[in-house]
Motif scaffolding. Sequence first.
Motif, short mmCIF file in Angstrom:
data_model
loop_
_atom_site.label_atom_id
_atom_site.label_comp_id
_atom_site.label_asym_id
_atom_site.label_seq_id
_atom_site.Cartn_x
_atom_site.Cartn_y
_atom_site.Cartn_z
N UNK A 56 -36.30 -8.52 35.10
CA UNK A 56 -37.28 -7.72 35.85
C UNK A 56 -36.78 -6.28 36.02
N UNK A 59 -36.47 -4.55 32.37
CA UNK A 59 -37.83 -4.35 31.83
C UNK A 59 -38.60 -3.31 32.60
N UNK A 60 -38.56 -3.44 33.93
CA UNK A 60 -39.29 -2.50 34.79
C UNK A 60 -38.76 -1.09 34.65
N UNK A 70 -43.35 10.34 29.39
CA UNK A 70 -44.78 10.66 29.24
C UNK A 70 -45.15 11.90 30.08
N UNK A 104 -38.12 0.52 45.13
CA UNK A 104 -38.42 -0.23 43.90
C UNK A 104 -37.36 -1.31 43.65
N UNK B 33 -41.41 -11.20 32.36
CA UNK B 33 -40.49 -10.61 33.35
C UNK B 33 -40.59 -9.08 33.32
N UNK B 34 -40.66 -8.54 32.09
CA UNK B 34 -40.72 -7.09 31.92
C UNK B 34 -41.95 -6.51 32.64
N UNK B 37 -41.68 -6.88 36.53
CA UNK B 37 -40.73 -5.88 37.05
C UNK B 37 -41.40 -4.52 37.15
N UNK B 38 -42.07 -4.12 36.06
CA UNK B 38 -42.75 -2.81 36.03
C UNK B 38 -43.90 -2.77 37.05
N UNK B 40 -44.14 -4.40 39.91
CA UNK B 40 -43.60 -4.25 41.26
C UNK B 40 -43.16 -2.81 41.52
N UNK B 41 -42.54 -2.21 40.50
CA UNK B 41 -42.07 -0.82 40.66
C UNK B 41 -43.25 0.15 40.79
N UNK B 42 -44.30 -0.09 40.00
CA UNK B 42 -45.48 0.78 40.09
C UNK B 42 -46.26 0.54 41.38
N UNK B 43 -46.10 -0.65 41.93
CA UNK B 43 -46.74 -0.93 43.23
C UNK B 43 -46.13 -0.03 44.30
N UNK B 44 -44.81 0.09 44.25
CA UNK B 44 -44.12 0.98 45.21
C UNK B 44 -44.58 2.43 45.01
N UNK B 45 -44.67 2.82 43.73
CA UNK B 45 -45.16 4.16 43.39
C UNK B 45 -46.55 4.38 43.99
N UNK B 48 -46.42 4.79 47.84
CA UNK B 48 -45.96 6.14 48.21
C UNK B 48 -47.07 7.17 47.98
N UNK B 68 -54.12 7.82 32.75
CA UNK B 68 -53.38 6.66 33.27
C UNK B 68 -53.66 5.40 32.44
N UNK B 71 -51.78 5.76 29.32
CA UNK B 71 -50.36 5.49 29.62
C UNK B 71 -50.13 3.98 29.73
N UNK B 75 -47.69 1.74 27.52
CA UNK B 75 -46.61 0.95 28.13
C UNK B 75 -46.64 -0.48 27.56
N UNK B 79 -43.71 -2.34 25.47
CA UNK B 79 -43.18 -3.64 25.88
C UNK B 79 -43.29 -4.66 24.74
#
Lengths: 134, 106
Positions: A56, A59-60, A70, A104, B33-34, B37-38, B40-45, B48, B68, B71, B75, B79
Amino acid sequence: MACFLVPMTEAIVTTIAQKVIESKEKKTGMKTVTSADGFTMEKTPFSKKLGWLNKMLWGGSALLAFEHVWHGEVVPYFPFLTAASDPADAAEMLHEMGTAGVAMAAIVTVVWIGMLLVSKSLEKRALKAIPEAK
Amino acid sequence: MTLLVTVFAAAITTAMWYKRQPDGSMKLGILSWMFWGASLMWLIDAIFEYAELGAAYFTPEPADMLNDLFLGLSVIALALIIWIVILLIWDPKGVIKAKLLKKKEQ
């Protein structure tokens, strides 16, 4: 700006930890659990569960790094981060790493901990269900 | 939009992974998983950004939405490339190995 560097750093640490734990587990052998009626099951090794977090995080952060390319925030030449060339932008970048970047890494870790707890309870439930299945 | 596209990709790949179990030869788990992970990270973004913009976050300009979306699709393409490279290097079914050995015999 460079928030993906925080989960990427965590990914490096957890990958090293996974390799160390994996080699220790190989030495000690596979852990098994035995139910009350004597049925034995192999437990998923912790190194494999740590692998979920690694995938995770790697990958993330890889896909997020692409997003930064980008938007022109990451460039293929020194200093690689456009914000790093200006002190005011660098301060903003560090602030973003400390807030969004840490959040994150934290959310991925919290979700993984949740998955650990769920998998533990599923393992327990599966072990209890064996006598009924018999 | 990028978050939305990635979440859809994560859910679809997870369903595909589940359907193929216990056969893990396609390594779909890596892709899944990839994307998670992405996501969850974009959720935080997104959180904010929402904290900064408020309700305006949900009414983006069409040009921004299109960018977007572009993009998000890029992405997914990246992947998929990472996944296919891992799959071919790992070669769980031994297809590449068999091809290479066949060539050697000729």
